[in-house]
Design a protein around this motif. Structure first.
Motif, short mmCIF file in Angstrom:
data_model
loop_
_atom_site.label_atom_id
_atom_site.label_comp_id
_atom_site.label_asym_id
_atom_site.label_seq_id
_atom_site.Cartn_x
_atom_site.Cartn_y
_atom_site.Cartn_z
N ALA A 156 42.22 32.25 48.36
CA ALA A 156 42.81 31.60 47.19
C ALA A 156 44.33 31.78 47.17
CB ALA A 156 42.18 32.17 45.92
N GLU A 157 44.79 32.98 47.50
CA GLU A 157 46.23 33.21 47.53
C GLU A 157 46.90 32.34 48.59
OE1 GLU A 157 49.30 36.89 47.55
OE2 GLU A 157 47.96 36.73 49.27
N SER A 158 46.28 32.24 49.75
CA SER A 158 46.87 31.44 50.83
C SER A 158 46.93 29.96 50.47
CB SER A 158 46.10 31.63 52.14
OG SER A 158 44.87 30.96 52.11
N GLU A 159 46.06 29.53 49.57
CA GLU A 159 46.04 28.14 49.13
C GLU A 159 46.90 27.91 47.89
OE1 GLU A 159 41.88 27.32 48.64
OE2 GLU A 159 41.50 27.38 50.80
N GLY A 160 47.52 28.98 47.38
CA GLY A 160 48.39 28.85 46.22
C GLY A 160 47.66 28.68 44.90
N ALA A 161 46.43 29.14 44.83
CA ALA A 161 45.64 29.00 43.60
C ALA A 161 46.24 29.86 42.48
CB ALA A 161 44.20 29.43 43.85
N ASP A 162 46.11 29.37 41.27
CA ASP A 162 46.58 30.09 40.09
C ASP A 162 45.72 31.34 39.88
OD1 ASP A 162 46.24 30.59 36.96
OD2 ASP A 162 48.20 29.66 37.29
N TRP A 163 46.35 32.47 39.63
CA TRP A 163 45.62 33.73 39.50
C TRP A 163 44.59 33.67 38.38
CZ3 TRP A 163 45.26 36.81 35.23
CH2 TRP A 163 46.21 36.62 34.21
N ARG A 164 44.86 32.90 37.33
CA ARG A 164 43.92 32.83 36.21
C ARG A 164 42.62 32.14 36.64
NH1 ARG A 164 48.85 32.85 34.49
NH2 ARG A 164 49.53 30.74 34.35
N GLU A 165 42.77 31.09 37.42
CA GLU A 165 41.58 30.39 37.91
C GLU A 165 40.79 31.29 38.87
OE1 GLU A 165 40.40 26.34 40.37
OE2 GLU A 165 42.49 26.72 39.89
N VAL A 166 41.51 31.98 39.74
CA VAL A 166 40.87 32.88 40.69
C VAL A 166 40.15 34.00 39.96
CG1 VAL A 166 41.27 34.48 42.61
CG2 VAL A 166 42.57 32.34 42.47
N THR A 167 40.79 34.55 38.95
CA THR A 167 40.18 35.63 38.18
C THR A 167 38.91 35.15 37.50
OG1 THR A 167 42.35 36.61 37.80
CG2 THR A 167 40.58 37.30 36.34
N ARG A 168 38.96 33.97 36.95
CA ARG A 168 37.79 33.42 36.26
C ARG A 168 36.64 33.18 37.24
NH1 ARG A 168 40.22 29.51 34.10
NH2 ARG A 168 40.60 30.47 32.10
N ILE A 169 36.94 32.60 38.39
CA ILE A 169 35.88 32.22 39.34
C ILE A 169 35.43 33.39 40.21
CG2 ILE A 169 35.38 30.77 41.35
CD1 ILE A 169 37.32 28.69 40.06
N VAL A 170 36.36 34.09 40.81
CA VAL A 170 36.02 35.12 41.78
C VAL A 170 35.66 36.45 41.11
CG1 VAL A 170 36.83 36.46 43.77
CG2 VAL A 170 37.44 34.04 43.55
N LEU A 171 36.47 36.86 40.15
CA LEU A 171 36.24 38.16 39.52
C LEU A 171 35.37 38.07 38.27
CD1 LEU A 171 39.83 39.70 39.86
CD2 LEU A 171 37.91 39.78 41.48
N ARG A 172 35.16 36.86 37.79
CA ARG A 172 34.34 36.61 36.60
C ARG A 172 34.86 37.35 35.35
NH1 ARG A 172 31.19 38.18 40.32
NH2 ARG A 172 30.13 39.77 39.13
N ILE A 173 36.18 37.29 35.19
CA ILE A 173 36.83 37.83 34.00
C ILE A 173 37.61 36.68 33.37
CG2 ILE A 173 38.50 39.49 33.07
CD1 ILE A 173 37.97 41.22 35.57
N ASP A 174 37.43 36.47 32.07
CA ASP A 174 38.10 35.38 31.38
C ASP A 174 39.54 35.79 31.05
OD1 ASP A 174 39.06 33.44 29.63
OD2 ASP A 174 37.20 33.33 28.49
N PRO A 175 40.52 35.16 31.69
CA PRO A 175 41.91 35.54 31.46
C PRO A 175 42.44 35.13 30.09
CG PRO A 175 41.82 33.67 32.92
CD PRO A 175 40.41 34.10 32.69
N GLU A 176 41.76 34.22 29.44
CA GLU A 176 42.17 33.83 28.08
C GLU A 176 41.74 34.89 27.07
OE1 GLU A 176 44.12 31.19 27.64
OE2 GLU A 176 43.97 30.86 29.80
N ARG A 177 40.56 35.43 27.24
CA ARG A 177 40.05 36.44 26.31
C ARG A 177 40.56 37.84 26.62
NH1 ARG A 177 33.78 35.98 26.10
NH2 ARG A 177 34.24 38.18 25.97
N GLU A 178 40.74 38.14 27.91
CA GLU A 178 41.17 39.47 28.33
C GLU A 178 42.29 39.37 29.36
OE1 GLU A 178 37.57 42.36 28.49
OE2 GLU A 178 36.90 40.48 29.40
N PRO A 179 43.47 38.91 28.92
CA PRO A 179 44.55 38.65 29.87
C PRO A 179 45.01 39.89 30.64
CG PRO A 179 45.35 38.45 27.62
CD PRO A 179 43.86 38.59 27.55
#
Length: 90
Positions: free
Chosen positions: A37-60
Motif C-alpha cells: 500500500a505504501e509503495s502504491e501511495g495509498a492513504d494511511w487512513r484507507e490502509v488502516t481501515r482495510i488492513v489493520l481494521r481500525i476506523d481512523p474516523e472514530r479512533e484517529p
C-alpha cells in the motif's frame, strides 16, 4: 514457521524487539499489505481501515499509531530479510 494467517488481529502497537517475534511471523501478510500500500501511495487512513481494521474516523490516534508502528516494523522485517525468506521456505 507456521503458515501465516491471512487476517490476524492487529495490536495497537507493533513489536519493537531486536529479534523476530511470533507476532511478526503471524503478521507476514499484514506487513506485506502495508508495504504494498505504501509503495502504491495509498492513504494511511484507507490502509488502516482495510488492513489493520481500525476506523481512523472514530479512533484517529490509535489508528495512526498502529499504522506507523506496523509500517516501521514491516520495513525492519524486510531490511532484516529473514522473515520473508523463512516464510517462503516452508
Amino acid at each position: 514457521m507456521k503458515k501465516p494467517e491471512l487476517d490476524p488481529i492487529v495490536a495497537d502497537i507493533a513489536p519493537t524487539d531486536s529479534a523476530l517475534t511470533p507476532y511478526d511471523e503471524q503478521h507476514v501478510v499484514t506487513y506485506t499489505r502495508l508495504l504494498q500500500a505504501e509503495s502504491e501511495g495509498a492513504d494511511w487512513r484507507e490502509v488502516t481501515r482495510i488492513v489493520l481494521r481500525i476506523d481512523p474516523e472514530r479512533e484517529p490516534d490509535r489508528a495512526h499509531n498502529a499504522y506507523l508502528t506496523h509500517l516501521a516494523r514491516a520495513k525492519w522485517v524486510t531490511e532484516q530479510g529473514r522473515l520473508f525468506r523463512d516464510a517462503g521456505s516452508k
